[in-house]
Design a protein around this motif. Sequence first.
Motif, PDB file in Angstrom:
ATOM      1  N   MET A  82      26.662  34.429-111.149  1.00  0.00           N
ATOM      2  CA  MET A  82      25.993  34.417-112.458  1.00  0.00           C
ATOM      3  C   MET A  82      25.914  32.974-112.963  1.00  0.00           C
ATOM      4  N   PRO A  83      24.963  32.209-112.463  1.00  0.00           N
ATOM      5  CA  PRO A  83      24.864  30.790-112.829  1.00  0.00           C
ATOM      6  C   PRO A  83      24.668  30.585-114.327  1.00  0.00           C
ATOM      7  N   ASN A  84      25.311  29.551-114.847  1.00  0.00           N
ATOM      8  CA  ASN A  84      25.115  29.182-116.248  1.00  0.00           C
ATOM      9  C   ASN A  84      25.319  27.681-116.387  1.00  0.00           C
ATOM     10  N   ASP A  85      24.842  27.130-117.498  1.00  0.00           N
ATOM     11  CA  ASP A  85      24.846  25.677-117.666  1.00  0.00           C
ATOM     12  C   ASP A  85      26.240  25.065-117.715  1.00  0.00           C
ATOM     13  N   LEU A  86      27.184  25.760-118.367  1.00  0.00           N
ATOM     14  CA  LEU A  86      28.536  25.204-118.466  1.00  0.00           C
ATOM     15  C   LEU A  86      29.216  25.165-117.105  1.00  0.00           C
ATOM     16  N   GLU A  87      28.975  26.214-116.305  1.00  0.00           N
ATOM     17  CA  GLU A  87      29.539  26.232-114.962  1.00  0.00           C
ATOM     18  C   GLU A  87      28.912  25.114-114.131  1.00  0.00           C
ATOM     19  N   ALA A  88      27.608  24.921-114.295  1.00  0.00           N
ATOM     20  CA  ALA A  88      26.919  23.841-113.577  1.00  0.00           C
ATOM     21  C   ALA A  88      27.515  22.493-113.947  1.00  0.00           C
ATOM     22  N   LEU A  89      27.789  22.332-115.222  1.00  0.00           N
ATOM     23  CA  LEU A  89      28.392  21.085-115.706  1.00  0.00           C
ATOM     24  C   LEU A  89      29.733  20.831-115.023  1.00  0.00           C
ATOM     25  N   ALA A  90      30.557  21.873-114.939  1.00  0.00           N
ATOM     26  CA  ALA A  90      31.859  21.733-114.291  1.00  0.00           C
ATOM     27  C   ALA A  90      31.707  21.384-112.819  1.00  0.00           C
ATOM     28  N   VAL A  91      30.739  22.018-112.173  1.00  0.00           N
ATOM     29  CA  VAL A  91      30.493  21.772-110.750  1.00  0.00           C
ATOM     30  C   VAL A  91      30.105  20.314-110.509  1.00  0.00           C
ATOM     31  N   PHE A  92      29.155  19.806-111.292  1.00  0.00           N
ATOM     32  CA  PHE A  92      28.701  18.429-111.077  1.00  0.00           C
ATOM     33  C   PHE A  92      29.735  17.400-111.517  1.00  0.00           C
ATOM     34  N   SER A  93      30.598  17.787-112.470  1.00  0.00           N
ATOM     35  CA  SER A  93      31.653  16.861-112.882  1.00  0.00           C
ATOM     36  C   SER A  93      32.654  16.638-111.751  1.00  0.00           C
ATOM     37  N   MET A  94      32.707  17.613-110.815  1.00  0.00           N
ATOM     38  CA  MET A  94      33.589  17.483-109.650  1.00  0.00           C
ATOM     39  C   MET A  94      32.848  16.929-108.429  1.00  0.00           C
ATOM     40  N   LEU A  95      31.651  16.377-108.686  1.00  0.00           N
ATOM     41  CA  LEU A  95      30.873  15.674-107.666  1.00  0.00           C
ATOM     42  C   LEU A  95      30.344  16.568-106.550  1.00  0.00           C
TER      43      LEU A  95
END
Length: 210
Positions: A82-95
């Motif tokens: 269930m993709p969402n923007d906050l999860e995406a943010l966390a993912v990209f913050s971990m490179l």
Amino acid sequence: MKLFEQVSLTQHVFCSTSMEMPSSLKKAFPSVKALPISNVIVDEKNNTIVWLHLHANQTIAAQLLEVKQKVHQARIIAMSDMPNDLEALAVFSMLAKAYCNTHAGVEVLMNIASVVEQGGIWIGESIMQKLLGQNEIEEQKLEKVLGTWSKLLTGRELEVAKAIAVGLTNKEIATQMHITERTVKAHVGAVLDKLQLKNRLQLALLVKDS
């Protein structure tokens, strides 16, 4: 007719603790292997892409950190039911190199892999719109706070802002700071108001860029 021909030799690995490999991923990359993180071996001669299926039993940061520690040379593509923007943010913050729906189609998965193989980052349409579209931070407002934004916040508010930047939810922040979720919400509201931002995503981008 082949939809895609790989130019480079790339090892694809699917890692999940709760589901079988998506059929679309198998169709896109017939040689893909389903393995636990502990069994993944990076081939230094070729690219290795780890398709990491996210689960709810750990924070996003913890899940990606585990992969990075075990196979630090691999390129990580996070898959979410269930993709969402906050999860995406966390993912990209971990490179991580990409973030997508677990049930994305074959062509989408191929496009993502192609971008990642070439050293790029694949960002979904929703978060891209927030970065470039109508929710973009106005330059004048950004100039006001960039470099000095932290001085506008109290110690607690700054702590909340930094927690948001690494993708923590209100519940996780409340637990970490030993306060209620209601108090966290109040801090978030105050931070957004002081920095003249519209949402958590803009706040996280500001914190990370400073």
